[in-house]
Scaffold this motif. Structure first.
Motif, PDB file in Angstrom:
ATOM      1  N   VAL A  78     -26.828 122.677   9.282  1.00 41.72           N
ATOM      2  CA  VAL A  78     -25.513 122.914   8.686  1.00 41.72           C
ATOM      3  C   VAL A  78     -24.448 122.057   9.357  1.00 41.72           C
ATOM      4  N   LEU A  79     -24.736 121.567  10.567  1.00 43.50           N
ATOM      5  CA  LEU A  79     -23.770 120.746  11.302  1.00 43.50           C
ATOM      6  C   LEU A  79     -23.821 119.274  10.901  1.00 43.50           C
ATOM      7  N   ARG A  80     -24.772 118.880  10.070  1.00 44.51           N
ATOM      8  CA  ARG A  80     -24.996 117.448   9.803  1.00 44.51           C
ATOM      9  C   ARG A  80     -24.740 117.081   8.347  1.00 44.51           C
ATOM     10  N   HIS A  81     -23.945 117.844   7.648  1.00 44.04           N
ATOM     11  CA  HIS A  81     -23.707 117.556   6.239  1.00 44.04           C
ATOM     12  C   HIS A  81     -22.314 116.947   6.058  1.00 44.04           C
ATOM     13  N   GLY A  82     -22.107 116.315   4.922  1.00 38.83           N
ATOM     14  CA  GLY A  82     -20.783 115.847   4.517  1.00 38.83           C
ATOM     15  C   GLY A  82     -20.059 115.078   5.593  1.00 38.83           C
ATOM     16  N   ALA A  83     -18.826 115.518   5.871  1.00 40.68           N
ATOM     17  CA  ALA A  83     -17.939 114.793   6.782  1.00 40.68           C
ATOM     18  C   ALA A  83     -17.954 115.348   8.194  1.00 40.68           C
ATOM     19  N   MET A  84     -18.961 116.144   8.553  1.00 39.04           N
ATOM     20  CA  MET A  84     -18.989 116.736   9.886  1.00 39.04           C
ATOM     21  C   MET A  84     -18.962 115.667  10.980  1.00 39.04           C
ATOM     22  N   ALA A  85     -19.633 114.552  10.756  1.00 45.47           N
ATOM     23  CA  ALA A  85     -19.682 113.501  11.775  1.00 45.47           C
ATOM     24  C   ALA A  85     -18.317 112.857  11.999  1.00 45.47           C
TER      25      ALA A  85
END
Length: 468
Positions: A78-85
């Motif tokens: 769940v921490l590695r989706h979309g704009a999390m980075a």
């Protein structure tokens, strides 16, 4: 509620890299950063080889995933989706985090305990986690619970007192009449272990942590527990640390003899389910009554090891069990008794009501089992023990964030951590950039906008970030 368009008129796409599903992680992980979570883990953890490299970032990732609702290693994705980075750096893959946990030994779990204790102390300086009045007790509750597991691959699993195959988690929580509980200490144990095993050290460590919390300095402490913890080691550990105790007593011959010596006129009606308050007599009309008698615990031990106090007894009429449909009275009164031993200064009725409030730790157990402890992720015992400590840190961090948003989310009676996640953590958002600033576009008419805004402004958000 119905869908406003037919399925044929609705399309879906997973190609937008600027979406977030948990915008509440931004201010909460800023709070964790200000509390020193990453630095503490980096300082205290010494997990060897490349598996333990960057321990601070890996612990922060695991806690962040649990705050967002993850209950397994795979859920850390769940921490590695979309704009999390774009908002967080060093977001590790679930497989990397799993390898990190499996490299733990028992000593590393104890190091993580030290991190959890110091994180709680830091959070207490930044938030109103525990607020106690001058004449109020701070309550330290001790209890254990079985976390069900399946299969024989789980190290340490077994059948305990509940008859369920699992591992045993021992918890100590702290709360006040005005504050929701937080977790002071935790231990994962074999599934077939006896409840009081290790409770003496847990109580001692918990009281030491409690004394270091910012808002509790010098407060009176009452340790509450059920009959499984009615033993000399646990009780004296609490008293030696300066706390009072309120522990359910087993109905052994000594306790039964003390109950038999209570005068018939000493019983006082109490507020109990279905009780009625009579304003004319200024008392409760209730079938439940309470009385007390002086009592010395552990009289079988040496004289200097005995503990003086009092026995508070609650009695409830025992109805005719032969007829399940009619509350038929017997020829003479029969009662069921519930007793607890206490060294507190509370009067009889208040002491009974206070002891019954020990059930607040059951809410914490249920809360954890509905979130990070829904399952234990590994077959390695020490990895699961570390997972329990991380779950406690995520619980305390979530509670600390809730106190910033106002009274609505701060009390256990009004909000579980699942409620907090739904209202201020798992919020969809879209990221945009303008003039080297990151802008979070949140949903219009979000019902809990003010609470989220209060949390965001408390941590000031990451540099160069705005919210619309």
């Amino acid at each position: 509620m119905q869908v406003s368009h037919t399925p044929a008129a609705v399309s879906a796409s997973f190609d937008d890299p600027n979406l977030l599903s948990a915008a509440g992680l931004v201010p909460i992980m800023r709070l964790a950063q200000n509390a020193g979570l990453s630095e503490l883990a980096q300082q205290w953890l010494s997990v060897p080889t490349d598996k333990g490299a960057n321990a601070g970032s890996k612990v922060s990732s695991l806690v962040a995933g649990m705050v967002a609702g993850a209950d397994s290693i795979d859920d850390m994705a769940v921490l590695r989706h979309g704009a999390m980075a774009k908002l967080f750096h060093r977001i590790y893959a679930p497989s990397t985090l799993g390898s990190f946990l499996r490299a733990f030994t028992f000593g590393h779990v104890r190091q993580l305990d030290a991190v959890a204790s110091r994180l709680l102390q830091s959070l207490s300086r930044q938030t109103s986690l525990l607020v106690s009045g001058e004449d109020q007790y701070t309550f330290l509750d001790v209890d254990d619970t079985i976390i069900e597991v399946h299969g024989h691959a789980k190290q340490g699993s077994g059948y305990g007192y509940s008859g369920v195959r699992g591992l045993n988690a021992l918890l100590a929580t702290a709360s006040t009449p005005d504050s929701a509980p937080v977790i002071l200490a935790q231990r994962l144990r074999r599934g077939a272990v006896g409840s009081p095993r290790g409770a003496q050290r847990l109580v001692r460590d918990s009281l030491a942590t409690l004394r270091r919390l910012h808002q509790i300095d010098g407060a009176r402490v009452l340790v509450r527990a059920d009959s499984a913890f009615y033993g000399h080691a646990t009780v004296t550990a609490a008293i030696s640390a300066g706390a009072d105790v309120s522990v359910t007593a087993r109905m052994d011959p000594v306790v039964k003899k003390a109950i038999a010596g209570i005068d018939d006129h000493a019983w006082t009606p109490i507020e109990y389910p279905e009780a009625i308050y009579d304003e004319a007599t200024d008392r409760w009309i209730s079938n439940a009554e309470v009385a007390e008698v002086p009592f010395t615990a552990f009289t079988s031990r040496k004289k200097n090891e005995r503990v003086p106090g009092r026995l508070v007894v609650r009695r409830i009429p025992e109805l005719n069990q032969d007829n399940k449909n009619v509350a038929q009275p017997g020829l003479f009164d029969l009662h069921r008794f519930h007793t607890f031993f206490t060294t507190s200064t509370l009067d009889t009725v208040v002491a009974d009501k206070t002891h019954r409030a020990h059930a607040v730790i059951e809410q914490v157990n249920a809360d954890l089992k509905n979130s990070a402890l829904a399952r234990l992720p590994s077959g390695v015992f020490t990895a699961n023990a570390a997972w329990l400590v991380l779950a406690a840190m995520a619980f305390n961090l979530t509670r600390g964030a809730a106190t910033i948003t106002g009274p609505g989310l701060a009390k256990a009676t009004t909000a579980t951590t699942a409620t907090i996640r739904r209202k201020i953590i798992n919020i969809p958002a879209r990221i945009a950039s303008s003039a080297r600033r990151i802008i979070l576009h949140l949903p219009r008419n979000w019902p809990w906008q003010d609470q989220w805004q209060a949390l965001f402004e408390h941590g000031h958000g990451p540099p160069a970030m705005a919210v619309t």
